[in-house]
Design a protein around this motif. Sequence first.
Motif, mmCIF file in Angstrom:
data_model
loop_
_atom_site.group_PDB
_atom_site.id
_atom_site.type_symbol
_atom_site.label_atom_id
_atom_site.label_comp_id
_atom_site.label_asym_id
_atom_site.label_seq_id
_atom_site.Cartn_x
_atom_site.Cartn_y
_atom_site.Cartn_z
ATOM 1 N N ASP C 55 -14.416 71.430 -19.060
ATOM 2 C CA ASP C 55 -13.298 72.051 -19.774
ATOM 3 C C ASP C 55 -13.692 72.627 -21.126
ATOM 4 O OD1 ASP C 55 -11.815 71.190 -17.647
ATOM 5 O OD2 ASP C 55 -11.230 69.318 -18.654
ATOM 6 N N CYS C 56 -14.968 72.512 -21.468
ATOM 7 C CA CYS C 56 -15.404 72.938 -22.807
ATOM 8 C C CYS C 56 -15.833 74.398 -22.791
ATOM 9 C CB CYS C 56 -16.564 72.051 -23.273
ATOM 10 S SG CYS C 56 -17.248 72.583 -24.850
ATOM 11 N N ASP C 57 -15.012 75.263 -23.330
ATOM 12 C CA ASP C 57 -15.356 76.677 -23.418
ATOM 13 C C ASP C 57 -15.422 77.137 -24.874
ATOM 14 O OD1 ASP C 57 -12.766 76.398 -24.060
ATOM 15 O OD2 ASP C 57 -12.010 77.982 -22.740
ATOM 16 N N ILE C 58 -15.749 76.174 -25.732
ATOM 17 C CA ILE C 58 -15.745 76.446 -27.177
ATOM 18 C C ILE C 58 -17.131 76.914 -27.619
ATOM 19 C CG2 ILE C 58 -15.219 75.435 -29.438
ATOM 20 C CD1 ILE C 58 -14.069 73.016 -27.648
ATOM 21 N N GLU C 59 -17.162 77.894 -28.498
ATOM 22 C CA GLU C 59 -18.432 78.286 -29.112
ATOM 23 C C GLU C 59 -18.656 77.459 -30.368
ATOM 24 O OE1 GLU C 59 -19.506 82.247 -29.822
ATOM 25 O OE2 GLU C 59 -19.101 82.911 -27.762
ATOM 26 N N ALA C 60 -19.853 76.871 -30.463
ATOM 27 C CA ALA C 60 -20.131 76.061 -31.659
ATOM 28 C C ALA C 60 -21.606 76.167 -31.996
ATOM 29 C CB ALA C 60 -19.742 74.599 -31.426
ATOM 30 N N ASP C 61 -21.948 75.808 -33.237
ATOM 31 C CA ASP C 61 -23.340 75.826 -33.677
ATOM 32 C C ASP C 61 -24.015 74.478 -33.462
ATOM 33 O OD1 ASP C 61 -23.273 78.520 -34.966
ATOM 34 O OD2 ASP C 61 -21.741 77.531 -36.197
ATOM 35 N N ILE C 62 -23.219 73.423 -33.606
ATOM 36 C CA ILE C 62 -23.799 72.073 -33.609
ATOM 37 C C ILE C 62 -22.982 71.148 -32.714
ATOM 38 C CG2 ILE C 62 -24.321 70.058 -35.078
ATOM 39 C CD1 ILE C 62 -24.591 72.023 -37.452
ATOM 40 N N TRP C 63 -23.693 70.323 -31.953
ATOM 41 C CA TRP C 63 -23.074 69.298 -31.097
ATOM 42 C C TRP C 63 -23.534 67.931 -31.619
ATOM 43 C CZ3 TRP C 63 -20.274 69.331 -26.262
ATOM 44 C CH2 TRP C 63 -20.253 68.127 -25.580
ATOM 45 N N ILE C 64 -22.601 67.177 -32.156
ATOM 46 C CA ILE C 64 -22.954 65.840 -32.663
ATOM 47 C C ILE C 64 -22.497 64.804 -31.633
ATOM 48 C CG2 ILE C 64 -22.675 64.150 -34.524
ATOM 49 C CD1 ILE C 64 -22.061 66.461 -36.412
ATOM 50 N N ASP C 65 -23.406 63.959 -31.184
ATOM 51 C CA ASP C 65 -23.115 63.069 -30.068
ATOM 52 C C ASP C 65 -23.197 61.587 -30.456
ATOM 53 O OD1 ASP C 65 -23.518 61.649 -27.405
ATOM 54 O OD2 ASP C 65 -23.292 63.734 -26.716
ATOM 55 N N PHE C 66 -22.056 60.917 -30.461
ATOM 56 C CA PHE C 66 -22.007 59.451 -30.574
ATOM 57 C C PHE C 66 -21.204 58.930 -29.383
ATOM 58 C CE2 PHE C 66 -22.835 60.294 -35.145
ATOM 59 C CZ PHE C 66 -23.911 59.434 -35.323
ATOM 60 N N THR C 67 -21.806 59.081 -28.182
ATOM 61 C CA THR C 67 -21.076 58.649 -26.991
ATOM 62 C C THR C 67 -21.729 57.385 -26.427
ATOM 63 O OG1 THR C 67 -22.383 60.159 -25.603
ATOM 64 C CG2 THR C 67 -20.307 61.008 -26.487
ATOM 65 N N VAL C 68 -22.031 57.382 -25.132
ATOM 66 C CA VAL C 68 -22.601 56.176 -24.496
ATOM 67 C C VAL C 68 -23.887 56.542 -23.757
ATOM 68 C CG1 VAL C 68 -20.429 54.911 -24.273
ATOM 69 C CG2 VAL C 68 -21.101 56.553 -22.489
ATOM 70 N N PRO C 69 -24.797 55.582 -23.572
ATOM 71 C CA PRO C 69 -26.086 55.859 -22.925
ATOM 72 C C PRO C 69 -25.958 56.605 -21.596
ATOM 73 C CG PRO C 69 -26.138 53.658 -23.847
ATOM 74 C CD PRO C 69 -24.732 54.176 -24.052
ATOM 75 N N SER C 70 -24.907 56.298 -20.814
ATOM 76 C CA SER C 70 -24.798 56.917 -19.492
ATOM 77 C C SER C 70 -24.426 58.402 -19.575
ATOM 78 C CB SER C 70 -23.753 56.164 -18.661
ATOM 79 O OG SER C 70 -22.497 56.236 -19.315
ATOM 80 N N ALA C 71 -23.894 58.839 -20.697
ATOM 81 C CA ALA C 71 -23.432 60.232 -20.815
ATOM 82 C C ALA C 71 -24.351 61.099 -21.665
ATOM 83 C CB ALA C 71 -22.022 60.244 -21.429
ATOM 84 N N VAL C 72 -25.197 60.508 -22.464
ATOM 85 C CA VAL C 72 -25.876 61.274 -23.511
ATOM 86 C C VAL C 72 -26.819 62.347 -22.948
ATOM 87 C CG1 VAL C 72 -27.702 59.524 -23.856
ATOM 88 C CG2 VAL C 72 -27.180 61.131 -25.681
ATOM 89 N N PHE C 73 -27.489 62.068 -21.829
ATOM 90 C CA PHE C 73 -28.419 63.067 -21.300
ATOM 91 C C PHE C 73 -27.680 64.323 -20.848
ATOM 92 C CE2 PHE C 73 -30.836 64.945 -17.717
ATOM 93 C CZ PHE C 73 -31.957 65.346 -18.417
ATOM 94 N N GLU C 74 -26.626 64.143 -20.061
ATOM 95 C CA GLU C 74 -25.852 65.292 -19.586
ATOM 96 C C GLU C 74 -25.224 66.060 -20.743
ATOM 97 O OE1 GLU C 74 -25.781 66.746 -16.685
ATOM 98 O OE2 GLU C 74 -27.162 65.201 -15.947
ATOM 99 N N ASN C 75 -24.714 65.314 -21.721
ATOM 100 C CA ASN C 75 -24.106 65.968 -22.895
ATOM 101 C C ASN C 75 -25.117 66.848 -23.631
ATOM 102 O OD1 ASN C 75 -21.843 64.488 -22.343
ATOM 103 N ND2 ASN C 75 -21.957 63.161 -24.163
ATOM 104 N N THR C 76 -26.312 66.286 -23.869
ATOM 105 C CA THR C 76 -27.301 67.017 -24.658
ATOM 106 C C THR C 76 -27.771 68.258 -23.910
ATOM 107 O OG1 THR C 76 -27.988 64.846 -25.486
ATOM 108 C CG2 THR C 76 -29.412 66.711 -26.021
ATOM 109 N N LYS C 77 -27.953 68.094 -22.597
ATOM 110 C CA LYS C 77 -28.348 69.225 -21.751
ATOM 111 C C LYS C 77 -27.287 70.343 -21.832
ATOM 112 C CE LYS C 77 -29.795 69.783 -17.007
ATOM 113 N NZ LYS C 77 -29.820 69.160 -15.664
ATOM 114 N N PHE C 78 -26.045 69.931 -21.714
ATOM 115 C CA PHE C 78 -24.925 70.874 -21.804
ATOM 116 C C PHE C 78 -24.961 71.628 -23.133
ATOM 117 C CE2 PHE C 78 -20.637 71.968 -23.118
ATOM 118 C CZ PHE C 78 -20.116 72.606 -22.005
ATOM 119 N N ALA C 79 -25.147 70.867 -24.212
ATOM 120 C CA ALA C 79 -25.152 71.473 -25.553
ATOM 121 C C ALA C 79 -26.258 72.522 -25.661
ATOM 122 C CB ALA C 79 -25.339 70.387 -26.614
#
Lengths: 253, 253, 253, 253
Positions: C55-79
């Motif tokens: 659902d994320c269609d936002i343009e941004a410069d920086i992605w700051i991630d304080f989530t959980v170990p199971s999600a962090v890889f997919e999140n960072t890849k997405f960013a």
Amino acid sequence: MKKIIIAGITGSMGKQTEKLVSSLKDCELVGAFAPHLDDNLDLPAGTKLFSDLKDCDIEADIWIDFTVPSAVFENTKFAIEHKMRPIIGTSGLDDSQISELQNLAAINGIGGIIAPNFGLSAVLLMKFVKEAAKYFPDAEVIEMHHADKLDAPSGTAIKTAQIIAESRNPEDITEKTLEQNPARGADYEGIKIHSVRLPGYVAHEQVLFGGPGEALTIRQDSFDRSSFMQGVKVAIEQVMNLTKLIVGLEKIL
Amino acid sequence: MKKIIIAGITGSMGKQTEKLVSSLKDCELVGAFAPHLDDNLDLPAGTKLFSDLKDCDIEADIWIDFTVPSAVFENTKFAIEHKMRPIIGTSGLDDSQISELQNLAAINGIGGIIAPNFGLSAVLLMKFVKEAAKYFPDAEVIEMHHADKLDAPSGTAIKTAQIIAESRNPEDITEKTLEQNPARGADYEGIKIHSVRLPGYVAHEQVLFGGPGEALTIRQDSFDRSSFMQGVKVAIEQVMNLTKLIVGLEKIL
Amino acid sequence: MKKIIIAGITGSMGKQTEKLVSSLKDCELVGAFAPHLDDNLDLPAGTKLFSDLKDCDIEADIWIDFTVPSAVFENTKFAIEHKMRPIIGTSGLDDSQISELQNLAAINGIGGIIAPNFGLSAVLLMKFVKEAAKYFPDAEVIEMHHADKLDAPSGTAIKTAQIIAESRNPEDITEKTLEQNPARGADYEGIKIHSVRLPGYVAHEQVLFGGPGEALTIRQDSFDRSSFMQGVKVAIEQVMNLTKLIVGLEKIL
Amino acid sequence: MKKIIIAGITGSMGKQTEKLVSSLKDCELVGAFAPHLDDNLDLPAGTKLFSDLKDCDIEADIWIDFTVPSAVFENTKFAIEHKMRPIIGTSGLDDSQISELQNLAAINGIGGIIAPNFGLSAVLLMKFVKEAAKYFPDAEVIEMHHADKLDAPSGTAIKTAQIIAESRNPEDITEKTLEQNPARGADYEGIKIHSVRLPGYVAHEQVLFGGPGEALTIRQDSFDRSSFMQGVKVAIEQVMNLTKLIVGLEKIL
């Protein structure tokens, strides 16, 4: 069972005291006093709440007071007159008030304790410093607090310096030819006090003693006020055995 | 093999330097200078002693100087003019003398080092403090020395405060509403310095940094001057690579 | 204006990061990600919330991630794939995942930072320790934590020991004839680590260096996790200049 | 005037004791004992030297012993039988020898002191630790010594742990679920001891106490053995009032 009333039940210290009392097997909270009662208070069933001393008709063994300077004298007087042993953590009593309360306690034949500081580490530090100064007359105090603390030196540091000054033998002090100098800190009866103010810090005090070829350092760190509850616990344990109204937790450690 | 002359061979630092040089496999002591030669000196065979610069006709790579303030300028000039790289531990050079010597070194195409402090722990402390002050602009200095030290604050503490003042961003400092107060110590460009003087202590310095929810402390203790030899060793290792006459051991750490 | 998305907005670190971003003049929070959105979130007007990466269609410069170990890889890849520079405070990425993400960042031509520790005092301690170990090869680590910490030594202490081991010259270590002994602590590549576990303590580490006649001590105290925000702030300031995906806040200090 | 004999006058401690006695107004050195007399000894006029107990016909009030383990028992016996009050700094007396000497002292009606440690800072540390452990049952010991010290933990650290174990109430200790682990140090009756061995360090001990929201730390540093003289001085001041042969300087502080 020791029956206990807590005055100042709605404050932070009052609430922590309530939890402490609940956890002690030989104690029972029978009353709670606060001028403005708070509906959210979750007190044990059977605890009577009151918001005026006149409404207090509860029999109790101990009156624990964490209220405000303007109320503490009347509260303590009330407690003593009703044969409740006072444990006073509220500041604000002056020397003449303390004398009056001590007389009143003597007349009523009960003991109690007025403690400006219930932090065990701070009180033990002062006790040890008193002893160490006899053998290490050369001492300096460094206290470190958060950047928002407005006064310097801290009251505890001044009291610590007084204890050193009273305990050491002035003849034993190592003479220093150094001129007075701002870097040497504040001077309390010949004891230097240094005050550090930095963000991140909470409340810390260290006393440095030096003698030929050796040094002794006593340090205490207060991270939060939950530490006071250990001191209140000691006071509750000891107060029934006291025959006077004493000042200072160190008297019963 | 690095050929070395030690000036001030009869002093405590000179003697320690002689032992250090003897222990280094790639170094050879070729000359030793002292105005008043001491018959008890036990130098390696082949070391030429001289008590006047005029009598020095020795070729050497390095001139190590632990003499006296009144002699150091002439000594260093002599060393540079004779293409010997100076390692200067003697204090007393003023800013204009240092400039003159730096020009002379440039003309002669050699490097060297003037180090007010060869104590590695003190020099590293200053290096780290410079870095830390960028991220922790709120800092205070506490230095502790033996009771006989006449000046306060110590020169090292003042230099440390200057380093903090130069390195931190003034906009980042936490504002304190506390009034000026003797307990707050001496103020050097907004940095507080506290000086402790106690028997038993030798020479110690700590820098306290505080930020939201955390603290960083860097401390160094000098127990005796043997510690300076580690710094001299680093200087001997590095001086052949220097292309300028630099001031401060921190430049080569 | 740097446009920022915070992933893990409902957690403690996410909330603190939100406050930090609001306080920075050159930053704007444009999106916030959390799998389970919390109605009580009080975000700046205009911040888009989403609970699924799709659902994320936002343009941004920086992605700051304080989530959980199971999600962090997919999140960072997405960013990275969406050209957002990652600042990753979530733990759980293994070495092969980090390599993959670094390759992906290189392909997409953006930099970023993965930081296991955003505490500035801890990161600076490690940086200074690396430097000091070159000159003081003899070192020991003491870490002190609250009594509930289940593992020992702490991960930071192990990393600190590794840094010392990599930085010092093994030939310079002072030989000790002492037999192995439980009092001497855990041994990590020759570095001794001592772990203290006591109530009252929070998270503290000190490294003790000793050399002939002197000592150097570096200590850091973490009192609460608010300290991490200083490190996040540094990362936000620097991330736009990074040309690689780096690991460790010390790389940009 | 207290008449004093020093046994072991040629050793380092004996010489320092001689200087101490000379500086005390109410003391007079009347005899000095050493098996191998040293011609360089510069004793006050009138001091009788002897190198065999049989040759000692001097009347004295106090016998101060800094000799060797093989001689101390016979020396102390001799002193007591001749009505001299022993101050024993020599190590090597075992429990049964101490009992025998205590009986002998009782029969002869004199007091005295056997002190394994005359360092006031170390002795006061142990005294304070005993008191603190009642209120802070959670404690750990860290001792730090030079790299040449072969044993670990130090004897003083073990004694400190024993004092804590005897003084604290085991029911009050905070339970830790942490598995046994080398980083947690040596375990003496539940007290963890950590031993640091580093060049530059001399002899240092600290005891860390932790409780809810606060910490107390007591630290002592011994820089050189001159520090022992303060303890000997206290023993000389007190020994005439002792009615028993006691063990441990802490008994008279």
